[in-house]
Design a protein around this motif. Structure first.
Motif, PDB file in Angstrom:
ATOM      1  N   LEU A 319       0.826  -1.203   0.000  1.00 18.70           N
ATOM      2  CA  LEU A 319       0.000   0.000   0.000  1.00 18.70           C
ATOM      3  C   LEU A 319       0.862   1.256   0.000  1.00 18.70           C
ATOM      4  N   LEU A 320       1.986   1.200   0.722  1.00 17.84           N
ATOM      5  CA  LEU A 320       2.924   2.321   0.708  1.00 17.84           C
ATOM      6  C   LEU A 320       3.502   2.516  -0.693  1.00 17.84           C
ATOM      7  N   MET A 321       3.819   1.414  -1.361  1.00 17.56           N
ATOM      8  CA  MET A 321       4.340   1.499  -2.728  1.00 17.56           C
ATOM      9  C   MET A 321       3.314   2.170  -3.642  1.00 17.56           C
ATOM     10  N   ARG A 322       2.041   1.826  -3.467  1.00 22.83           N
ATOM     11  CA  ARG A 322       1.013   2.454  -4.298  1.00 22.83           C
ATOM     12  C   ARG A 322       0.928   3.942  -4.019  1.00 22.83           C
ATOM     13  N   LEU A 323       1.071   4.330  -2.751  1.00 21.46           N
ATOM     14  CA  LEU A 323       1.055   5.743  -2.402  1.00 21.46           C
ATOM     15  C   LEU A 323       2.246   6.468  -3.021  1.00 21.46           C
ATOM     16  N   VAL A 324       3.403   5.809  -3.040  1.00 17.27           N
ATOM     17  CA  VAL A 324       4.592   6.396  -3.689  1.00 17.27           C
ATOM     18  C   VAL A 324       4.317   6.619  -5.172  1.00 17.27           C
ATOM     19  N   GLU A 325       3.685   5.624  -5.811  1.00 16.49           N
ATOM     20  CA  GLU A 325       3.383   5.778  -7.236  1.00 16.49           C
ATOM     21  C   GLU A 325       2.393   6.914  -7.455  1.00 16.49           C
ATOM     22  N   TRP A 326       1.404   7.051  -6.578  1.00 17.67           N
ATOM     23  CA  TRP A 326       0.461   8.154  -6.692  1.00 17.67           C
ATOM     24  C   TRP A 326       1.205   9.493  -6.653  1.00 17.67           C
ATOM     25  N   GLY A 327       2.171   9.626  -5.742  1.00 15.18           N
ATOM     26  CA  GLY A 327       2.961  10.852  -5.693  1.00 15.18           C
ATOM     27  C   GLY A 327       3.803  11.039  -6.941  1.00 15.18           C
ATOM     28  N   LEU A 328       4.350   9.931  -7.452  1.00 18.41           N
ATOM     29  CA  LEU A 328       5.175   9.995  -8.659  1.00 18.41           C
ATOM     30  C   LEU A 328       4.382  10.528  -9.844  1.00 18.41           C
ATOM     31  N   LEU A 329       3.099  10.168  -9.907  1.00 23.84           N
ATOM     32  CA  LEU A 329       2.285  10.599 -11.041  1.00 23.84           C
ATOM     33  C   LEU A 329       2.079  12.112 -11.066  1.00 23.84           C
ATOM     34  N   LYS A 330       2.254  12.758  -9.924  1.00 23.32           N
ATOM     35  CA  LYS A 330       2.134  14.218  -9.903  1.00 23.32           C
ATOM     36  C   LYS A 330       3.271  14.875 -10.680  1.00 23.32           C
ATOM     37  N   VAL A 331       4.397  14.176 -10.768  1.00 27.03           N
ATOM     38  CA  VAL A 331       5.565  14.706 -11.490  1.00 27.03           C
ATOM     39  C   VAL A 331       5.713  14.030 -12.848  1.00 27.03           C
ATOM     40  N   PHE A 332       5.495  12.699 -12.885  1.00 28.05           N
ATOM     41  CA  PHE A 332       5.627  11.920 -14.114  1.00 28.05           C
ATOM     42  C   PHE A 332       4.294  11.215 -14.385  1.00 28.05           C
ATOM     43  N   PRO A 333       3.361  11.893 -15.038  1.00 26.38           N
ATOM     44  CA  PRO A 333       1.990  11.370 -15.138  1.00 26.38           C
ATOM     45  C   PRO A 333       1.841  10.118 -15.984  1.00 26.38           C
ATOM     46  N   HIS A 334       2.884   9.680 -16.652  1.00 23.11           N
ATOM     47  CA  HIS A 334       2.786   8.511 -17.529  1.00 23.11           C
ATOM     48  C   HIS A 334       3.352   7.251 -16.885  1.00 23.11           C
ATOM     49  N   LYS A 335       3.534   7.242 -15.564  1.00 26.77           N
ATOM     50  CA  LYS A 335       4.185   6.108 -14.898  1.00 26.77           C
ATOM     51  C   LYS A 335       3.216   5.214 -14.123  1.00 26.77           C
ATOM     52  N   GLY A 336       1.913   5.424 -14.249  1.00 28.85           N
ATOM     53  CA  GLY A 336       0.950   4.569 -13.572  1.00 28.85           C
ATOM     54  C   GLY A 336       0.908   3.163 -14.166  1.00 28.85           C
ATOM     55  N   GLU A 337       0.351   2.219 -13.418  1.00 33.08           N
ATOM     56  CA  GLU A 337       0.355   0.817 -13.847  1.00 33.08           C
ATOM     57  C   GLU A 337      -0.608   0.529 -14.992  1.00 33.08           C
ATOM     58  N   GLU A 338      -1.682   1.285 -15.084  1.00 35.55           N
ATOM     59  CA  GLU A 338      -2.652   1.067 -16.145  1.00 35.55           C
ATOM     60  C   GLU A 338      -2.742   2.297 -17.046  1.00 35.55           C
ATOM     61  N   LEU A 339      -2.968   2.025 -18.337  1.00 30.06           N
ATOM     62  CA  LEU A 339      -3.319   3.064 -19.292  1.00 30.06           C
ATOM     63  C   LEU A 339      -4.827   3.102 -19.444  1.00 30.06           C
ATOM     64  N   SER A 340      -5.379   4.287 -19.449  1.00 30.76           N
ATOM     65  CA  SER A 340      -6.796   4.474 -19.740  1.00 30.76           C
ATOM     66  C   SER A 340      -6.921   5.400 -20.931  1.00 30.76           C
ATOM     67  N   LEU A 341      -7.602   4.917 -21.963  1.00 34.05           N
ATOM     68  CA  LEU A 341      -7.838   5.729 -23.168  1.00 34.05           C
ATOM     69  C   LEU A 341      -9.326   5.958 -23.328  1.00 34.05           C
ATOM     70  N   MET A 342      -9.718   7.212 -23.496  1.00 31.62           N
ATOM     71  CA  MET A 342     -11.099   7.585 -23.830  1.00 31.62           C
ATOM     72  C   MET A 342     -11.070   8.224 -25.202  1.00 31.62           C
ATOM     73  N   GLY A 343     -11.634   7.540 -26.188  1.00 31.24           N
ATOM     74  CA  GLY A 343     -11.656   8.057 -27.549  1.00 31.24           C
ATOM     75  C   GLY A 343     -13.076   8.355 -27.993  1.00 31.24           C
ATOM     76  N   VAL A 344     -13.298   9.522 -28.562  1.00 27.72           N
ATOM     77  CA  VAL A 344     -14.627   9.942 -29.009  1.00 27.72           C
ATOM     78  C   VAL A 344     -14.663   9.913 -30.526  1.00 27.72           C
ATOM     79  N   LYS A 345     -15.707   9.296 -31.080  1.00 23.14           N
ATOM     80  CA  LYS A 345     -15.863   9.230 -32.534  1.00 23.14           C
ATOM     81  C   LYS A 345     -16.352  10.582 -33.070  1.00 23.14           C
TER      82      LYS A 345
END
Length: 345
Positions: A319-345
């Motif tokens: 859980l601490l590791m996940r919190l570290v990653e959450w903080g990391l995303l504030k500086v490097f937003p592309h480092k999360g474990e999952e990619l989410s894509l929302m595409g509109v036609k």
């Protein structure tokens, strides 16, 4: 399974930019379900791309062997909701009303501001965002889930006002979903008789990495979406913090089932090839703690038993590791474990 060989075919070139690849990880075995063979993942030599793929890969008529011992799409039995869970469900519903316009009765209620409490718990908030696949409410909207499994997400989104349909290749999963009264077809998307401009939303969760021809799949998604319809896609991020930390032991490498792995650049390029130009891509920490534990287990023992749990100290560390990653995303937003894509036609 040890005496069953999976016949392969070469996949030498990047399907997005046409360049060749260099070996990223070699001699990988199946760490989860014991499928036969040793596997190599290659990475595109184009620094502006970075697609990762299996080479050689199972032939299309042989890929079933990689799933012979795979977990079935059954249902997890949830324990009865106690007081704490009922409070969480109330906060969750208020959050969904605030952010995604669900629960019409809450949208005008002062109680909806209880949903802001989830911002204090970023891991839980990531789970709740995923529970609706980042889709805003569209009462009566027609929604298709590709790879719907036993229909858990379809059932939930149906309760929120969507008219849901699903597709899955697993006959057991399809039978399970149909037993709940869900409208689910067996097979793949290209086998279905959907017309142009049919759906308001199409969602694909942790499926695209299993698909040998993802451009074809997403092009079909684009065709069957109505103008203004939304594609919501989630897949592992091969450039995540966990991928860098655990390397060849990262859970989501998952050879030989994961044929292609994406980063922010390549998932955008894939969607563009399929026709999407209006899109939003983010990375998330959803389920990162479980991913870290599984990857750590693979690094220590070479395998991971699906669903196994660490002890109390291990849970706190993850859980601490996940919190570290959450903080990391504030500086490097592309480092999360999952990619989410929302595409509109």
């Amino acid at each position: 399974m040890d005496n069953i060989r999976i016949t392969t075919e070469p996949r030498r070139d990047c399907l997005l930019c046409g360049r060749n690849g260099n070996a990223l990880y070699e001699d990988l075995g199946d760490r989860l379900f014991g499928a036969p063979g040793k596997w190599t993942l290659e990475k595109c030599v184009n620094d502006n791309c970075g697609l990762v793929w299996l080479n050689p890969a199972p032939r299309k008529d042989e890929i079933w062997k990689a799933y012979a011992s795979y977990y079935t799409h059954g249902d997890n039995q949830a324990p009865p909701a106690g007081v704490a869970k009922r409070i969480f469900h109330c906060v969750r519903d208020c959050y969904l009303a605030l952010k995604y316009d669900y629960f019409n009765e809450l949208r005008q209620s002062p109680l909806r501001f209880l949903g802001t409490l989830l911002y204090l718990f970023p891991g839980r908030r990531a789970d709740v965002d995923f529970s609706v696949m980042y889709l805003r409410s569209r009462p009566g909207g027609r929604l298709l889930e590709i790879g719907c499994g036993s229909g858990t997400m379809l059932s939930y989104l149906g309760s929120l006002g969507w008219r849901t349909e699903g597709i899955d290749v697993d006959p057991s999963a399809v039978a399970n979903a149909r037993s709940k009264g869900l409208n689910v077809a067996q097979g793949d998307l290209l086998e279905q008789p959907y017309g142009d401009n049919t759906f308001d939303a199409v969602m694909i969760s942790h499926v695209i990495e299993h698909v040998p021809n993802p451009v074809e799949l997403l092009t079909e998604c684009y065709r069957i979406l109505k103008p203004g319809g939304v594609l919501s896609l989630v897949t592992p991020n091969v450039e995540s913090m966990g991928s860098h930390l655990f390397g060849r032991h990262w859970l989501h490498l998952d050879p030989p089932r994961h044929l292609i792995l994406y980063n922010v650049r390549t998932i955008r390029a894939l969607a563009r090839k399929a026709g999407f130009t209006n899109m939003e891509i983010r990375t998330t920490i959803r389920d990162a703690h479980a991913l870290f534990w599984a990857s750590y287990s693979i690094s220590r023992r070479g395998t991971y038993a699906m669903g196994s749990q660490p002890g109390r100290s291990g849970r706190l560390f993850m859980l601490l590791m996940r919190l570290v990653e959450w903080g990391l995303l504030k500086v490097f937003p592309h480092k999360g474990e999952e990619l989410s894509l929302m595409g509109v036609k």
